[in-house]
Design an enzyme around this catalytic site. Structure first.
Site, PDB file in Angstrom:
ATOM      1  N   SER A 202       0.835  -1.200   0.000  1.00  0.00           N
ATOM      2  CA  SER A 202       0.000   0.000   0.000  1.00  0.00           C
ATOM      3  C   SER A 202       0.866   1.245   0.000  1.00  0.00           C
ATOM      4  O   SER A 202       1.970   1.251   0.570  1.00  0.00           O
ATOM      5  CB  SER A 202      -0.904   0.004   1.232  1.00  0.00           C
ATOM      6  OG  SER A 202      -1.566   1.252   1.380  1.00  0.00           O
TER       7      SER A 202
ATOM      8  N   TYR B 292      -0.767   0.146  10.408  1.00  0.00           N
ATOM      9  CA  TYR B 292      -0.971  -0.464   9.094  1.00  0.00           C
ATOM     10  C   TYR B 292       0.114  -0.013   8.121  1.00  0.00           C
ATOM     11  O   TYR B 292       0.715  -0.821   7.411  1.00  0.00           O
ATOM     12  CB  TYR B 292      -2.353  -0.079   8.580  1.00  0.00           C
ATOM     13  CG  TYR B 292      -2.677  -0.500   7.171  1.00  0.00           C
ATOM     14  CD1 TYR B 292      -3.089  -1.797   6.882  1.00  0.00           C
ATOM     15  CD2 TYR B 292      -2.606   0.412   6.112  1.00  0.00           C
ATOM     16  CE1 TYR B 292      -3.399  -2.186   5.586  1.00  0.00           C
ATOM     17  CE2 TYR B 292      -2.922   0.045   4.822  1.00  0.00           C
ATOM     18  CZ  TYR B 292      -3.320  -1.262   4.558  1.00  0.00           C
ATOM     19  OH  TYR B 292      -3.635  -1.640   3.279  1.00  0.00           O
TER      20      TYR B 292
ATOM     21  N   LYS C  39       2.900  -2.334   6.238  1.00  0.00           N
ATOM     22  CA  LYS C  39       3.041  -2.405   4.784  1.00  0.00           C
ATOM     23  C   LYS C  39       4.447  -2.010   4.336  1.00  0.00           C
ATOM     24  O   LYS C  39       4.978  -2.559   3.359  1.00  0.00           O
ATOM     25  CB  LYS C  39       1.998  -1.516   4.111  1.00  0.00           C
ATOM     26  CG  LYS C  39       0.568  -2.036   4.233  1.00  0.00           C
ATOM     27  CD  LYS C  39       0.392  -3.396   3.583  1.00  0.00           C
ATOM     28  CE  LYS C  39      -1.065  -3.812   3.534  1.00  0.00           C
ATOM     29  NZ  LYS C  39      -1.240  -5.143   2.894  1.00  0.00           N
TER      30      LYS C  39
END
Length: 268
Positions: free
Chosen positions: A141, A154, A158
């Site tokens: 991402s 998060y 990633k």
């Protein structure tokens, strides 16, 4: 020259492949002729199908470290092969760092970094002994390439996933190729939860240089390419699938807009 990609006779596993981006990836592999297994904790609301074919669902909690190796061993026994693993499962709620303790944030890292590591290690044990090796794809991402307020754990996971893939690519070459797709915003059935109604989705899409959000099928097409023989020399790569990224905010914030750059040359 035709770029038709035929994955007939190959087996692809897509984690979190029952909806959204994962389902789009699974459909692309089905269209390319591959056998597809999608896994998640719960079955899909409707079968994942494409080109008159259906993906096979297997229940799996990727955070169960003991269940994952057993899952891939069963697949190898059942299908006799494993050609591609797509580590797609992941996600996070919106939560500022100060609104939860470290344990809560660690669960996000567990799902988005440790679970792909566990699955990749288990898949590698199957792929390493096959004459043709295999391919592992990480679904990354843009949150891992820029500040990610509200989803910091998060984004950190990633970022780690991309680095992990690069190291795997070196350690596992030449038998197993490992690449990352770095995704921007994708229009899925959950887009309204993030961006609002159609007007909101269009407004968000307008911030992307290509003027829209990606479609899950487009992510799937990129995965099929990276898993195919056409990408045989690609490993340790990070493919940006983000429509050009994000327009720098300073361009819109500047109070002076020069249509052309000033002439800074001097007569000599």
């Amino acid at each position: 020259m035709s770029l038709a990609l035929d994955l007939s006779g190959r087996l692809a596993v897509v984690t979190g492949g029952t909806r959204g981006v994962g389902a789009g990836i699974a459909r692309a592999f089905l269209q390319a002729g591959a056998e597809v297994v999608v896994c998640a904790r719960r079955p899909p609301d409707a079968p994942v199908t494409a080109a008159g074919r259906q993906a096979h669902f297997r229940a799996l909690d990727l955070r169960d470290a003991a269940a994952v190796p057993a899952f891939f061993a069963r697949l190898a026994s059942e299908y006799g092969r494993l050609d591609c693993l797509v580590n797609n499962a992941g996600g996070t709620p919106y939560r500022l760092l100060g609104e939860a303790d470290a344990t809560r944030h660690a669960r996000v890292v567990e799902l988005n970094l440790l679970a792909p590591l566990t699955a990749s290690l288990a898949a590698y044990e199957v792929m390493r002994d096959r004459p043709g090796g295999g391919s592992v794809l990480m679904i990354g991402s843009v949150s891992g390439t820029r500040p990610s307020p509200g989803t910091a754990a998060y984004g950190a996971a990633k970022a780690g996933l991309d680095h992990l893939a690069r190291s795997m690519a070196v350690e596992w070459a030449p038998k197993v190729r490992v690449n990352t797709l770095v995704l921007g915003m994708v229009r899925t059935e959950l887009a309204a939860l993030h961006y609002g109604d159609e007007a909101g989705i269009a407004a968000v899409g307008a911030t992307v240089p290509l003027g829209r959000l990606a479609e899950p099928a487009e992510i799937g097409d990129a995965c099929v390419f990276l898993a195919s023989d056409r990408a045989a020399y690609l490993t340790g790569a990070s493919l940006l699938v983000h429509g050009g990224g994000e327009r720098p905010a300073f361009l819109d914030a500047a109070t002076v807009n020069h249509p052309t750059a000033p002439d800074t040359t001097k007569d000599t």
